[in-house]
Design a protein around this motif. Structure first.
Motif, PDB file in Angstrom:
ATOM      1  N   ALA A  23      43.193  34.654  45.251  1.00  0.00           N
ATOM      2  CA  ALA A  23      41.841  35.182  45.236  1.00  0.00           C
ATOM      3  C   ALA A  23      41.109  34.645  46.388  1.00  0.00           C
ATOM      4  N   SER A  24      41.138  33.285  46.638  1.00  0.00           N
ATOM      5  CA  SER A  24      40.561  32.618  47.740  1.00  0.00           C
ATOM      6  C   SER A  24      40.851  33.124  48.980  1.00  0.00           C
ATOM      7  N   ALA A  62      44.991  45.898  32.653  1.00  0.00           N
ATOM      8  CA  ALA A  62      45.377  44.867  33.481  1.00  0.00           C
ATOM      9  C   ALA A  62      46.994  44.887  33.504  1.00  0.00           C
ATOM     10  N   ARG A  66      49.336  44.735  37.071  1.00  0.00           N
ATOM     11  CA  ARG A  66      50.230  43.763  37.267  1.00  0.00           C
ATOM     12  C   ARG A  66      51.610  44.598  37.561  1.00  0.00           C
ATOM     13  N   ARG A 102      34.717  46.758  35.910  1.00  0.00           N
ATOM     14  CA  ARG A 102      35.725  45.939  35.275  1.00  0.00           C
ATOM     15  C   ARG A 102      37.025  46.144  35.853  1.00  0.00           C
ATOM     16  N   GLU A 105      37.156  43.940  38.726  1.00  0.00           N
ATOM     17  CA  GLU A 105      37.422  42.648  38.305  1.00  0.00           C
ATOM     18  C   GLU A 105      38.746  42.165  37.939  1.00  0.00           C
ATOM     19  N   ILE A 106      39.267  43.363  37.298  1.00  0.00           N
ATOM     20  CA  ILE A 106      40.820  43.051  36.860  1.00  0.00           C
ATOM     21  C   ILE A 106      41.676  43.067  38.283  1.00  0.00           C
ATOM     22  N   CYS A 107      41.377  43.873  39.240  1.00  0.00           N
ATOM     23  CA  CYS A 107      42.159  43.759  40.517  1.00  0.00           C
ATOM     24  C   CYS A 107      41.847  42.437  41.172  1.00  0.00           C
ATOM     25  N   LYS A 108      40.523  42.127  40.977  1.00  0.00           N
ATOM     26  CA  LYS A 108      40.338  40.608  41.436  1.00  0.00           C
ATOM     27  C   LYS A 108      41.353  39.406  40.916  1.00  0.00           C
ATOM     28  N   GLN A 109      41.374  39.503  39.572  1.00  0.00           N
ATOM     29  CA  GLN A 109      42.291  38.727  38.764  1.00  0.00           C
ATOM     30  C   GLN A 109      43.631  38.733  39.111  1.00  0.00           C
ATOM     31  N   GLN A 110      44.309  39.747  39.383  1.00  0.00           N
ATOM     32  CA  GLN A 110      45.621  40.218  39.927  1.00  0.00           C
ATOM     33  C   GLN A 110      45.739  40.109  41.260  1.00  0.00           C
ATOM     34  N   GLU A 111      44.619  39.429  42.109  1.00  0.00           N
ATOM     35  CA  GLU A 111      44.485  39.050  43.430  1.00  0.00           C
ATOM     36  C   GLU A 111      45.024  40.202  44.388  1.00  0.00           C
TER      37      GLU A 111
END
Length: 683
Positions: A23-24, A62, A66, A102, A105-111
């Motif tokens: 994500a970075s 999520a 994935r 939301r 944000e999930i897409c961000k968590q999954q990069e």
């Protein structure tokens, strides 16, 4: 603003690394030229998959995102349907499965970066193409520079902006681009007016897009929006009720022309092979390459795994450096807040040309309505891995077409192939497949690239392959490169073609047999079967086969047959609610364990025209019979419900409906089988 800076695009920094993107990495600079995206000086070939967040329950997002990533998708595309979030004027809903923030944000968590397609018009087989019913009462011209319409569009964009604050690419978020409107054929001034509104609100994305079809009456200024293209193997929107009508066959031939003349013919009419002047100075990207196809009541195509794979390979071989699938993940239309249905029909105010199911939007996509995997999910993975690991090498390669580009439907006079190369390296793309045309084996074929002739050979019927030339120490090979990781090179055996690998060190390996991922065939080269390549790097997904069954009992015979009429669009009209009262009725009872354990699907094979499933008197699923089972994800049942009602309307002889070869055309109705299966096993 310099147009190179406009293209600080995140459109797909997700392809930066073969394994995964952190994500970075969001926010890294991306430029472009006529060939590809360039991220921090490195060319990439992204894979984009469309999924509609508002068509999937939020608690499943999520897991489904994935699975898309595991399938090789490196960027998410999704519509924001206006009438899903403002069905009633002035009442915006961003809760539950409409919660855009939301989802991001999930897409961000999954990069995974995201491209939003923000309308106002989207289509997507949604009621009115996504424009709320109440907008049609405002006395303004829709999808135009009418000040009243643009005022409402601005209110929509402001609401969308409220959901993305802090999640734009510049903020380190996943949102890297957006598309304005969809399949627009008027003046580009309208699209630029939408962009001006978005920028004024605070959208500050590195990249903006539009659909590259149909040709605009007036282009947008160069660099303002990248045009993205598409193609489909068949279309539910076609008014013909015959097999393989129209120009869909052109999707299976390598060609320089980027766009399609078959998409949306119900709305757009006949289209010429023309694109706006200057559009070929953009990189060649797609956003709507058919991952499957929806079924309309009057036309119900059955999409094969090879249809999707062939189109993807042909687009890549024709020079595309971004494959965007529509759809990659199917879904279910959400509940209306006003009591109307949210599907496209012939009698809605906009896009009123086709009757779609009320609930079902499975699309026969790689991941279906309930996240079930269809075979093309696995078939496409080797191609996606190749794009991740060899994209930097492939992206600048120019295209050559040694075979004719302008073929007639089913033309079988020679092999269809193309070459992409740069300097002394290249790839040979082969496609000996066309939907439902049974192309013959081609004997004594001489393939060549970069001055190297491959041994003459027979290319089997249905063969699709990519052969490397002067790549990774390989002079040429009749096997397909899949991935290179941790110093290992993975290749896939091509069915029906003996594997020969000629190395640049002078050694030639002939008639090589696959040895899997644990034993190389030579030094660091591993040869896999097609199945091994399809599952390469996938985590194990074990599940317990608990042997559950369901009971099905007929409780009411079908009543009088309805008269199938043609609706306003001059195609067969779907049954009304009154018609459904004459349906045959069955009672289905499922064990509680099937609902509470694992992700189980109810699978119903039936004879008939169409079917509906009810729980406690409420419609929960529907299906137009076309040869695949009627499925329902049992984990979505209301709590405590184990008894369902199935209604089936009989198939009628000579109905003005296209049914594919796989469909049961027997008159009448019956239930053939009711089973409970695991969500990963559907075919």
């Amino acid at each position: 603003m310099q147009f190179q800076k406009i293209l600080v695009s995140a459109l797909l920094a997700c392809s930066l690394l073969p394994a995964s993107m952190m994500a970075s990495d969001f926010g890294k600079q991306v430029t472009w030229d006529r060939q590809s995206l360039i991220i921090d000086g490195r060319r990439v070939c992204p894979v984009m998959g469309e999924v509609h967040y508002s068509r999937i329950p939020a608690d499943e997002w999520a897991a489904e995102v994935r699975k898309m990533k595991e399938g090789g998708v490196t960027v998410i595309a999704t519509y924001v349907f206006w009438n899903h979030v403002e069905e009633q004027e002035g009442i915006f809903r961003w809760d539950g499965q409409r919660d855009l923030r939301r989802f991001l944000e999930i897409c961000k968590q999954q990069e995974l970066p995201v491209i939003l397609r923000i309308g106002p018009f989207c289509h997507g087989e949604v009621r009115n193409g996504g424009i709320p019913d109440w907008m049609f009462q405002k006395g303004c011209k829709l999808r135009s520079q009418d000040k009243v319409f643009l005022g409402y569009a601005e209110k929509l964009y402001r609401q969308i902006y409220s959901q993305i604050i802090g999640l734009q690419w510049k903020d380190g978020g996943p949102l890297l681009a957006c598309q304005f409107d969809n399949e627009y054929r008027g003046s580009g001034d309208y699209l630029m007016a939408l962009k001006k509104i978005a920028l004024g609100i605070g959208f500050d994305l590195p990249f903006y897009t539009r659909t590259g079809w149909p040709e605009l009456s007036k282009p947008v200024p160069f660099g303002e929006m990248l045009p993205l293209y598409g193609d489909y193997a068949d279309g539910f929107w076609d008014k013909a009720v015959t097999e393989t009508p129209g120009n869909y066959y052109k999707a299976f031939n390598f060609k320089g022309f980027r766009s399609s003349t078959a998409i949306g013919t119900d709305l757009l009419g006949k289209q010429e092979e023309k694109i706006n002047k200057g559009d070929e100075d953009y990189p060649y990207f797609t956003c709507e390459l058919g991952g499957g196809m929806a079924t309309a009541y009057h036309r119900r195509p059955y999409i094969y795994t090879d249809d999707t794979y062939s189109m993807a390979l042909v687009k890549l071989g024709s020079g595309s450096n971004l494959l965007g699938y529509y759809m990659y993940h199917g879904g279910t239309n959400p509940e209306s807040t006003t009591g109307i249905t949210l599907n496209e029909t012939q009698r809605t105010l906009g896009t009123a040309n086709n009757d779609l199911p009320v609930k079902n939007y499975d699309f026969q996509a790689p991941l279906g309505e309930f996240g079930q995997t269809y075979p093309q999910y696995y078939r496409l993975r080797p191609l996606h891995l190749f794009m991740q690991d060899y994209g930097e090498l492939l992206a600048p390669m120019e295209v050559a077409f040694p075979a004719p580009q302008d073929l007639k439907k089913g033309e079988d006079t020679g092999l269809r192939w193309a070459v992409r190369s740069q300097d002394n390296s290249g790839f040979i793309f082969i496609n000996n497949y066309e939907r439902l045309q049974n192309l013959s084996a081609k004997k004594n074929v001489q393939l060549s690239a970069c001055g190297i002739n491959l041994p003459k050979q027979t290319i089997p019927a249905g063969c699709m392959a990519i052969f490397p030339v002067n790549i990774d120490g390989i002079k040429y090979a009749t096997a397909q490169l899949v991935a290179r990781r941790d110093g290992k090179i993975y290749m896939m055996q091509v069915k029906g073609i003996p594997t020969t690998i000629a190395l640049q060190n002078g050694k030639t390996l002939k008639n090589v047999k696959p040895k899997g991922t644990t034993k190389p065939i030579y030094n660091n080269i591993y040869l896999l079967t097609q199945q091994e390549a399809e599952y390469l790097f996938l985590p194990e997904r074990g599940h317990e086969d608990i042997g559950l069954g369901a009971t099905c009992t007929k409780v009411k015979e079908a009543g009088a047959l309805r008269q199938i009429e043609k609706g306003p669009a001059k195609v067969a009209e779907a049954p009304t609610e009154a018609d459904w009262e004459q349906a045959a009725v069955y009672r289905i009872t499922v064990p509680k364990e099937a609902i509470t354990k694992f992700r189980r699907l109810l699978s119903i094979s039936y004879q008939g025209d169409c079917a509906r499933l009810y729980a406690d008197g409420k419609l929960i699923a529907d299906h137009f019979q076309y040869g695949r089972p009627f499925l329902y994800g049992l984990w979505r049942l209301p709590e405590g419900v184990t008894e369902l009602q199935l209604r089936i309307l009989p198939w009628q002889k000579d109905a003005p409906i296209y049914l594919p070869r796989e469909a049961d055309k027997t008159e009448g109705e019956s239930v053939k089988a009711v089973e409970i299966t695991y969500e990963g096993l559907t075919e």
